[in-house]
Enzyme design. Structure first.
Site, short mmCIF file in Angstrom:
data_model
loop_
_atom_site.label_atom_id
_atom_site.label_comp_id
_atom_site.label_asym_id
_atom_site.label_seq_id
_atom_site.Cartn_x
_atom_site.Cartn_y
_atom_site.Cartn_z
CG HIS A 242 -114.68 -43.43 34.69
ND1 HIS A 242 -115.28 -43.27 35.93
CD2 HIS A 242 -113.88 -44.65 34.84
CE1 HIS A 242 -114.99 -44.24 36.82
NE2 HIS A 242 -114.08 -44.90 36.27
CG ASP A 243 -114.76 -39.48 27.38
OD1 ASP A 243 -115.95 -39.07 27.39
OD2 ASP A 243 -114.21 -39.37 26.47
CG ASN B 236 -117.74 -40.27 35.97
OD1 ASN B 236 -117.00 -41.01 35.85
ND2 ASN B 236 -118.70 -39.91 35.16
CG ASP C 128 -94.45 -52.92 36.54
OD1 ASP C 128 -95.72 -53.05 36.79
OD2 ASP C 128 -93.66 -52.55 37.33
N PRO D 269 -118.58 -50.95 35.09
CG PRO D 269 -116.82 -51.93 33.99
CD PRO D 269 -117.89 -50.93 33.84
NE ARG E 180 -111.86 -44.12 38.79
CZ ARG E 180 -112.31 -43.32 39.74
NH1 ARG E 180 -111.74 -42.05 40.14
NH2 ARG E 180 -113.52 -43.65 40.23
CB THR F 24 -93.43 -51.55 40.54
OG1 THR F 24 -94.44 -52.48 39.70
CG2 THR F 24 -92.42 -52.39 40.72
CG ASP G 77 -98.18 -53.08 41.08
OD1 ASP G 77 -97.61 -53.54 42.17
OD2 ASP G 77 -97.41 -52.87 40.09
CG ASP H 208 -118.87 -38.23 24.06
OD1 ASP H 208 -118.23 -38.77 25.24
OD2 ASP H 208 -120.08 -38.28 23.90
CG HIS I 91 -106.54 -51.46 38.50
ND1 HIS I 91 -107.67 -52.41 38.82
CD2 HIS I 91 -107.40 -50.50 37.78
CE1 HIS I 91 -109.11 -52.02 38.60
NE2 HIS I 91 -108.84 -50.86 37.95
#
Length: 315
Positions: A63-64, A91, A245, A157, A59, A240, A237, A71, A187
């Site tokens: 987000h960077d 953030n 996966d 998004p 994440r 698992t 998820d 950067d 995710h």
């Protein structure tokens, strides 16, 4: 057995509008030959006590890179006079900064002012994915640390976006529909605070009812989780949860996508086929994920930047 995937980087250079072309595998081989080993050791130590660090670093990396390119602008702390990207709404729940700090401290001791914080994020994320069972790939390095961190630049998004809305964010960065569906597959090890999806459980789009595209059994389970205090979290998820996966896509096909954008992938005609393909072929997903990560990791704004001594502050 962990599947290993190595993907060519150079093929992407002509495709991306925001790329620094001098990134290369082994950038630190002469100036800091143990750089990648040092980062890997820090990540391994953290992962052994907290396997959720894979989701946190994925994440952070996303987000960077999706703001001003990769950067490390997301690492800058705010001051009394100037807010940084960390204060932007999306953030506020980003975590894992201590891993980057620890790696940077070790690298500064070994090779002062040599390895960028941006490369640390990129390599630490890759290493955490491998530890969770995901693909291994050679990551080009040579990024520079940005000189700007402005919360007003953060426009990512959101969890309730439609496929077409989310795709616009990706195409703005030179990425494709397949890249988007692939990267959302991260995710598979992710978690989300209830505030990101709670509307789907009882009052979807103002209907007063749960989202009909969510499995009723999952609605009940998530309602119980979200009844707790302090905006609890749920696994994205439900099968698992700590393994990298392709089960996320199987869950989506079973109407068990937790966030709206996740479930939309399985419903929208433009993405449903990609989801089914990844659900039935884990190797295809692994290959596509390595490719998409290399592509995202090469996004840059073209400014010269610096090598920070402390990832949280500009030099």
């Amino acid at each position: 057995m962990m599947r290993r995937t190595e993907t060519s980087f150079l093929a992407f250079l002509i495709l991306l509008p925001l790329v620094v072309a001098d990134l290369r595998v082994g950038f630190y081989s002469a100036t800091c030959p143990k750089a990648e080993q040092i980062i890997q050791q820090v990540v391994q130590k953290k992962f052994s006590s907290d396997p959720s660090i894979t989701a946190a670093l994925l994440r952070m990396h996303f987000h960077d890179c999706f703001v001003r390119g990769c950067d490390a602008s997301i690492l800058i702390d705010s001051t009394k006079k100037k807010a940084s990207e960390k204060t932007a709404g999306p953030n506020l729940t980003v975590r894992g900064f201590e891993v980057i700090d620890e790696a940077k401290k070790a690298l500064e001791a070994a090779c002062p002012s040599t390895v960028s914080c941006a490369d640390i994020i990129t390599l630490a994320t890759r290493d955490s994915v491998v530890l969770a069972g995901g693909p291994s790939y050679k990551s080009p390095t040579g990024r520079r640390d940005g000189l700007v961190s402005n919360p007003n630049d953060v426009n990512l998004p959101g969890p309730s976006f439609s496929v077409s809305q989310a795709l616009q964010s990706f195409t703005d960065k030179g990425m494709t529909l397949n890249d988007m569906v692939t990267l959302l597959g991260a995710h598979t090890v992710g978690v989300a605070h209830c505030s990101f999806f709670e509307d789907r459980l009882s009052n979807f789009q103002g209907t007063g009812s749960p989202d009909p595209s969510m499995d009723p059994a999952l609605v009940t389970k998530l309602k119980n989780i979200c009844a707790g205090p302090n905006d609890p979290t749920a696994f994205l998820d439900q099968n698992t949860s700590f393994a990298f996966d392709n089960q996320f896509y199987n869950q989506v096909n079973l109407k068990r996508g937790v966030m709206q954008i996740d479930q939309e992938l399985g419903v929208d005609k433009s993405t449903a086929g990609i989801v089914s393909g990844f659900a039935s072929n884990g190797a295809r997903f692994s290959q596509s994920f390595a490719t998409a990560m290399l592509k995202m990791g090469s996004l840059q704004d073209g400014n010269p930047g610096e090598i920070r001594k402390n990832c949280r502050v500009f030099n």
